[in-house]
Design a protein around this motif. Structure first.
Motif, PDB file in Angstrom:
ATOM      1  N   THR A 242      27.051  10.146  -6.270  1.00 45.93           N
ATOM      2  CA  THR A 242      26.333  10.295  -4.996  1.00 45.93           C
ATOM      3  C   THR A 242      25.336   9.148  -4.815  1.00 45.93           C
ATOM      4  N   GLY A 243      25.131   8.769  -3.558  1.00 47.90           N
ATOM      5  CA  GLY A 243      24.200   7.663  -3.265  1.00 47.90           C
ATOM      6  C   GLY A 243      24.794   6.286  -3.508  1.00 47.90           C
ATOM      7  N   LEU A 244      26.093   6.254  -3.758  1.00 48.53           N
ATOM      8  CA  LEU A 244      26.769   4.987  -4.080  1.00 48.53           C
ATOM      9  C   LEU A 244      27.228   4.266  -2.817  1.00 48.53           C
ATOM     10  N   THR A 245      27.137   2.929  -2.821  1.00 48.49           N
ATOM     11  CA  THR A 245      27.947   2.162  -1.882  1.00 48.49           C
ATOM     12  C   THR A 245      29.106   1.589  -2.676  1.00 48.49           C
ATOM     13  N   LEU A 246      30.303   2.059  -2.357  1.00 46.58           N
ATOM     14  CA  LEU A 246      31.501   1.552  -3.040  1.00 46.58           C
ATOM     15  C   LEU A 246      31.958   0.297  -2.286  1.00 46.58           C
ATOM     16  N   ILE A 247      31.873  -0.842  -2.944  1.00 46.28           N
ATOM     17  CA  ILE A 247      32.230  -2.108  -2.294  1.00 46.28           C
ATOM     18  C   ILE A 247      33.716  -2.378  -2.495  1.00 46.28           C
ATOM     19  N   ALA A 248      34.429  -2.586  -1.385  1.00 46.46           N
ATOM     20  CA  ALA A 248      35.868  -2.913  -1.458  1.00 46.46           C
ATOM     21  C   ALA A 248      36.062  -4.167  -0.621  1.00 46.46           C
ATOM     22  N   ASP A 249      35.910  -5.330  -1.263  1.00 48.34           N
ATOM     23  CA  ASP A 249      35.787  -6.574  -0.483  1.00 48.34           C
ATOM     24  C   ASP A 249      36.511  -7.774  -1.090  1.00 48.34           C
ATOM     25  N   GLY A 250      37.410  -7.537  -2.052  1.00 48.01           N
ATOM     26  CA  GLY A 250      38.127  -8.668  -2.656  1.00 48.01           C
ATOM     27  C   GLY A 250      37.196  -9.688  -3.286  1.00 48.01           C
ATOM     28  N   GLY A 251      35.963  -9.271  -3.585  1.00 49.44           N
ATOM     29  CA  GLY A 251      35.021 -10.157  -4.277  1.00 49.44           C
ATOM     30  C   GLY A 251      34.065 -10.907  -3.355  1.00 49.44           C
ATOM     31  N   MET A 252      34.079 -10.555  -2.059  1.00 48.02           N
ATOM     32  CA  MET A 252      33.246 -11.300  -1.092  1.00 48.02           C
ATOM     33  C   MET A 252      31.756 -11.302  -1.431  1.00 48.02           C
ATOM     34  N   THR A 253      31.295 -10.226  -2.053  1.00 51.53           N
ATOM     35  CA  THR A 253      29.858 -10.155  -2.382  1.00 51.53           C
ATOM     36  C   THR A 253      29.533 -10.778  -3.748  1.00 51.53           C
ATOM     37  N   LEU A 254      30.523 -11.451  -4.358  1.00 49.50           N
ATOM     38  CA  LEU A 254      30.293 -12.018  -5.697  1.00 49.50           C
ATOM     39  C   LEU A 254      29.887 -13.496  -5.632  1.00 49.50           C
ATOM     40  N   TYR A 255      29.261 -13.910  -4.551  1.00 47.27           N
ATOM     41  CA  TYR A 255      28.836 -15.316  -4.378  1.00 47.27           C
ATOM     42  C   TYR A 255      30.006 -16.289  -4.616  1.00 47.27           C
ATOM     43  N   PRO A 256      31.030 -16.243  -3.719  1.00 44.73           N
ATOM     44  CA  PRO A 256      32.216 -17.084  -3.923  1.00 44.73           C
ATOM     45  C   PRO A 256      31.903 -18.572  -4.028  1.00 44.73           C
ATOM     46  N   GLY A 257      30.766 -19.005  -3.487  1.00 43.91           N
ATOM     47  CA  GLY A 257      30.380 -20.414  -3.598  1.00 43.91           C
ATOM     48  C   GLY A 257      30.219 -20.858  -5.051  1.00 43.91           C
ATOM     49  N   PHE A 258      30.018 -19.897  -5.954  1.00 43.03           N
ATOM     50  CA  PHE A 258      29.815 -20.226  -7.372  1.00 43.03           C
ATOM     51  C   PHE A 258      31.118 -20.203  -8.182  1.00 43.03           C
ATOM     52  N   GLN A 259      32.255 -19.988  -7.476  1.00 45.39           N
ATOM     53  CA  GLN A 259      33.531 -19.904  -8.185  1.00 45.39           C
ATOM     54  C   GLN A 259      33.810 -21.208  -8.940  1.00 45.39           C
ATOM     55  N   ALA A 260      34.585 -21.107 -10.004  1.00 43.39           N
ATOM     56  CA  ALA A 260      34.990 -22.271 -10.807  1.00 43.39           C
ATOM     57  C   ALA A 260      33.789 -23.028 -11.374  1.00 43.39           C
ATOM     58  N   GLY A 261      32.779 -22.272 -11.756  1.00 44.07           N
ATOM     59  CA  GLY A 261      31.661 -22.865 -12.483  1.00 44.07           C
ATOM     60  C   GLY A 261      30.700 -23.691 -11.650  1.00 44.07           C
TER      61      GLY A 261
END
Ligand code: NAI
Length: 263
Positions: A242-261
């Motif tokens: 309860t009280g959860l936000t379940l994120i279903a976004d293919g990783g959009m909130t994972l700071y994609p700009g930081f991908q590949a180091g």
């Protein structure tokens, strides 16, 4: 499949299209009683088709027209549900709108329209469902359709981002308030999903490419992928959530700009 959803009654607002429609059909496959709330006269035919499909998959369904911004319509939605199916177990506050405007040009009318649909409409749905659950001692479940924009700021969509940020703390506050009654209140935060709300954007290859760059998993999500998270959250499999936000976004909130180091 979630056998405990069989015979449960679920209301889904804004359910004639997109994510709401996918949720309605999925709850139908789970053999639930589905109440399809829809807004526009133009959606009547669509909901008739949906009712047929849900009945064919072993569920039951009715469609109820109503505007989530109107208190009387939400009350009527619950009343029609009870008179048809005898109870309410799950409320999914899904209806939502957006429009793009630079914030310094956003009219009060547009601001109020988005806030009253996305935030006030969801509050009214929560309040009426909770009131019913308390009165009938039902350990019900509520799911609010939020967005990755409860986390990610979104220029030109300040009203939308504010509404979704509001949903986050509304969900958490209500979850805390009614946890002792075992009423579970959660949100889902979809990323970019292939629905009518995005139809114009995704029909332009350049804009679609721009969105894809923001998704580490590399594809636009399908509404059925969101419906899959909704049935889990509503089921007993999520009994302690309860009280959860379940994120279903293919990783959009994972700071994609930081991908590949990078960074
Ligand atoms: P959609 O445009 O297909 O669905 C929205 C539905 O809400 C429509 O059926 C519309 O008729 C209904 N609606 C609008 N105003 C209403 C009102 N006053 N009363 C009752 N119903 C009303 O778009 P989609 O994508 O299925 O959106 C569903 C929810 O998912 C919205 O809350 C949206 O903000 C959220 N969402 C969608 C994402 C996406 O990429 N598609 C991403 C994140 C969140």
């Amino acid at each position: 499949m979630y056998p405990d959803l069989k015979g449960k009654t679920v209301i889904i607002t804004g359910a004639a299209t997109g994510i709401g429609k996918a949720c309605a059909l999925r709850f139908g496959q789970e053999q639930a009683n589905v109440v399809i709330n829809f807004h526009s006269d133009k959606q009547v035919k669509e909901t008739e088709e949906m009712i047929k499909e849900i009945k064919n998959s072993g569920g039951n369904a009715i469609a109820v027209q109503g505007d989530v911004t109107k208190e009387s319509d939400i009350k009527q939605l619950i009343e029609k549900t009870i008179s048809e199916f005898g109870s309410l177990d799950i409320m999914i506050n899904n209806a939502g709108i957006e429009n793009e405007v630079p914030s310094h040009e956003l009219t009060l009318e547009d601001w109020n329209k988005v806030i009253s649909t996305n935030l006030t409409g969801q509050f009214l749905g929560c309040r009426e469902a909770i009131d019913y659950f308390l009165e009938h001692d039902i350990q019900g479940a509520i799911i609010n359709m939020s967005s990755v924009h409860e986390i990610i700021p979104w220029p030109h969509f300040v009203h939308y981002a504010a509404s979704k940020g509001g949903i986050k703390l509304m969900t958490q506050t209500l979850a805390l308030e009614y946890a002792p009654k075992r009423i579970r209140i959660n949100s889902i935060a979809p990323g970019a999903i292939n629905t009518p709300i995005n139809a114009e954007k995704f029909s332009d290859p350049k804009q679609k490419e721009g969105v894809l760059k923001l998704i580490p998993m590399g594809y636009i999500g399908e509404p059925e992928e969101i419906a899959a998270t909704a049935v889990w959250l509503a089921s007993n499999q999520a009994s302690y959530v309860t009280g959860l936000t379940l994120i279903a976004d293919g990783g959009m909130t994972l700071y994609p700009g930081f991908q590949a180091g990078k960074g």
